[in-house]
Design a protein around this motif. Sequence first.
Motif, PDB file in Angstrom:
ATOM      1  N   GLU A 155      -4.278   0.073  -6.089  1.00 18.83           N
ATOM      2  CA  GLU A 155      -4.439   1.516  -6.218  1.00 18.83           C
ATOM      3  C   GLU A 155      -3.516   2.048  -7.301  1.00 18.83           C
ATOM      4  O   GLU A 155      -2.436   1.492  -7.558  1.00 18.83           O
ATOM      5  CB  GLU A 155      -4.117   2.217  -4.892  1.00 18.83           C
ATOM      6  N   LEU A 156      -3.932   3.153  -7.925  1.00 19.27           N
ATOM      7  CA  LEU A 156      -3.132   3.821  -8.945  1.00 19.27           C
ATOM      8  C   LEU A 156      -2.799   5.224  -8.456  1.00 19.27           C
ATOM      9  O   LEU A 156      -3.680   5.952  -8.006  1.00 19.27           O
ATOM     10  CB  LEU A 156      -3.900   3.871 -10.274  1.00 19.27           C
ATOM     11  N   ASN A 157      -1.535   5.586  -8.543  1.00 21.17           N
ATOM     12  CA  ASN A 157      -1.098   6.921  -8.122  1.00 21.17           C
ATOM     13  C   ASN A 157      -0.336   7.586  -9.255  1.00 21.17           C
ATOM     14  O   ASN A 157       0.606   7.004  -9.829  1.00 21.17           O
ATOM     15  CB  ASN A 157      -0.191   6.833  -6.883  1.00 21.17           C
ATOM     16  N   ASP A 158      -0.745   8.806  -9.588  1.00 21.85           N
ATOM     17  CA  ASP A 158      -0.105   9.605 -10.626  1.00 21.85           C
ATOM     18  C   ASP A 158       0.719  10.695  -9.937  1.00 21.85           C
ATOM     19  O   ASP A 158       0.176  11.700  -9.450  1.00 21.85           O
ATOM     20  CB  ASP A 158      -1.171  10.216 -11.542  1.00 21.85           C
ATOM     21  N   ILE A 204       3.853   6.807 -12.942  1.00 24.49           N
ATOM     22  CA  ILE A 204       2.600   6.166 -12.563  1.00 24.49           C
ATOM     23  C   ILE A 204       2.948   4.953 -11.701  1.00 24.49           C
ATOM     24  O   ILE A 204       3.777   4.121 -12.089  1.00 24.49           O
ATOM     25  CB  ILE A 204       1.797   5.708 -13.796  1.00 24.49           C
ATOM     26  N   THR A 205       2.340   4.852 -10.539  1.00 27.18           N
ATOM     27  CA  THR A 205       2.624   3.740  -9.630  1.00 27.18           C
ATOM     28  C   THR A 205       1.355   2.932  -9.394  1.00 27.18           C
ATOM     29  O   THR A 205       0.304   3.495  -9.055  1.00 27.18           O
ATOM     30  CB  THR A 205       3.153   4.246  -8.267  1.00 27.18           C
ATOM     31  N   LEU A 206       1.466   1.611  -9.576  1.00 28.66           N
ATOM     32  CA  LEU A 206       0.378   0.692  -9.269  1.00 28.66           C
ATOM     33  C   LEU A 206       0.755  -0.073  -8.005  1.00 28.66           C
ATOM     34  O   LEU A 206       1.860  -0.617  -7.910  1.00 28.66           O
ATOM     35  CB  LEU A 206       0.151  -0.294 -10.420  1.00 28.66           C
ATOM     36  N   THR A 207      -0.155  -0.123  -7.049  1.00 22.12           N
ATOM     37  CA  THR A 207       0.112  -0.797  -5.775  1.00 22.12           C
ATOM     38  C   THR A 207      -0.892  -1.918  -5.570  1.00 22.12           C
ATOM     39  O   THR A 207      -2.107  -1.691  -5.652  1.00 22.12           O
ATOM     40  CB  THR A 207       0.020   0.200  -4.599  1.00 22.12           C
TER      41      THR A 207
END
Length: 552
Positions: A445-448, A453-456
Amino acid sequence: MNERPTKAEHPSNHLACLPYGVGYDDEGVCLEVQLGPHRILLDCGLEDLTPLVNRDRVPVDAVFCSHAHSDHARGLKALHEAFPSLPIYASQVTKHLLPLNWPQKNPPKTATFCQGLSWEKPFELFDDLTVQLFPSGHLPGAASFLLTYRTIQRTYKLLYTGDFSLSNLQLVEGLSIEALRGLSPDILIIEGSYGTIRHSHRRQQEKQLMQRINECLTHGYSVVLPVPTLGLGQEILKLLRSHHQFTGRDLDIWVDGEVANACDRYLDLLQEFPLSVQNFAKHQPLFWDERICPRLRRLTPQQRGKMGQNPCVVLTDNLTTLYDEGYLLSGLWVILFPASPNEGQTQESPETIALMERVSIHSESYILAEHSDGRNTTQLIHNLRPQHIIFVHGSTINLRDLTNLEELQNRYQLHLPSAGTLVELPIGDKFIQPDAPSSGVYEGELNDVDSNITLTFPRSIVDDPHWRYFADTGLLEARWQGDELVLRGIPQRELLNQTKTDQVFNDLDCCQNCCHYRAQRCWNSQSPLYGFKVTQEGYCPVFESSPQQDQE
């Protein structure tokens, strides 16, 4: 007298492979293949022979050594001492190079230790089993073995490549696909040192290395090249003696340690080398020449404390001893390490790594591949068209990359065995569709959030062997490739080399200072290196300086 194994242990159609060492992550190669009642050992690069020698009888019927590098041969002496009646076979050249593996340990006499076989001539081991040797490139004397086993029902063929190279080297002709085409082996045991990595042409690699050495010498630096005893060092010496940038140059080349002894052994076997090498040696010495420049000489104690006052080139198989004995104390030095098949690494011993941590000598890496790259490996496979493929000799990452290729998965049964695991090799008239290996694809998942920016990704991603290299420093580099974002982990060595390179080579027109150099690759479509991984110190005719360099 040791007993030979009984011939009634397995049915006539039983084919299997039992690895004792598969060459993963620098361990030695040692494979037992079972062809009906016969048990054959392919190479013996183990340091610990416990799995083989802790028996009351001879463990196998015969041993075949593909070439004289230590990771394929270092256990042969101990095996011979434990079982003197066990026959060991190799090519004629390998037979004479093998003693270089034990310089300080009373090497065995080649007349009784190993039997030399002729190229391509079938040799009958038993009434129903023959072997043929084919030159495999890589190193003088290196051989691929074709084992042909005949039963009443059918004939079975197994081909073991050993280490191989399709490219012609300076002193060795490459493996000939034409010579192997039509063999149709049922089983192929093949090395995959470089996985799916692709290289530039061998001559381009040689050119880049010679240019780099020339640049260092021109800027007043001496160059030391740590190399193995056999193979790479002699290749570089031949290059230095014949390349146009060094022909006639007033330059001293010094050869240290066992590398010099291996040069002597090469000269003894000169008649076994390609005609081009023999013709070269007719006009000037291949090694040891003080008359024709560049001068090529053995390193002696008289050079201690003096070497480096004038730029020179040194080849050694023991960099730590060379430094500790005071040979590198005068002048400016650059160390050029051969790049490892594992991306981002070099071929350095633990002692050398410890040395580099306590000295301030600049170091770089170069590519002069002695193994085939991914493209040539798959080319050979498709020309042989076996039913079973066993991959050995390489990092787990590189070999897994090969087994994940759809072009191989859809046509062959692929095996990536671990040491001590028996691989059964049933041969059928029809292709048996293999189980698909893990795809290596992870969904996340990508969270802005605010400015970050966080990639999980799922935790299972860390179990993949690629993760160790990706997460080496915790630093990442991202770049767009079309509409896709490509992430790359930055290894520790790259950070260290960047610092050292900035200090020493920041004023050169090299890849590091080119505006097209990104992620260790060249992205100038006009360059012959376009798309290839390049060293920071490389150079090409279409160099364009980066804005940062222009400001400086």
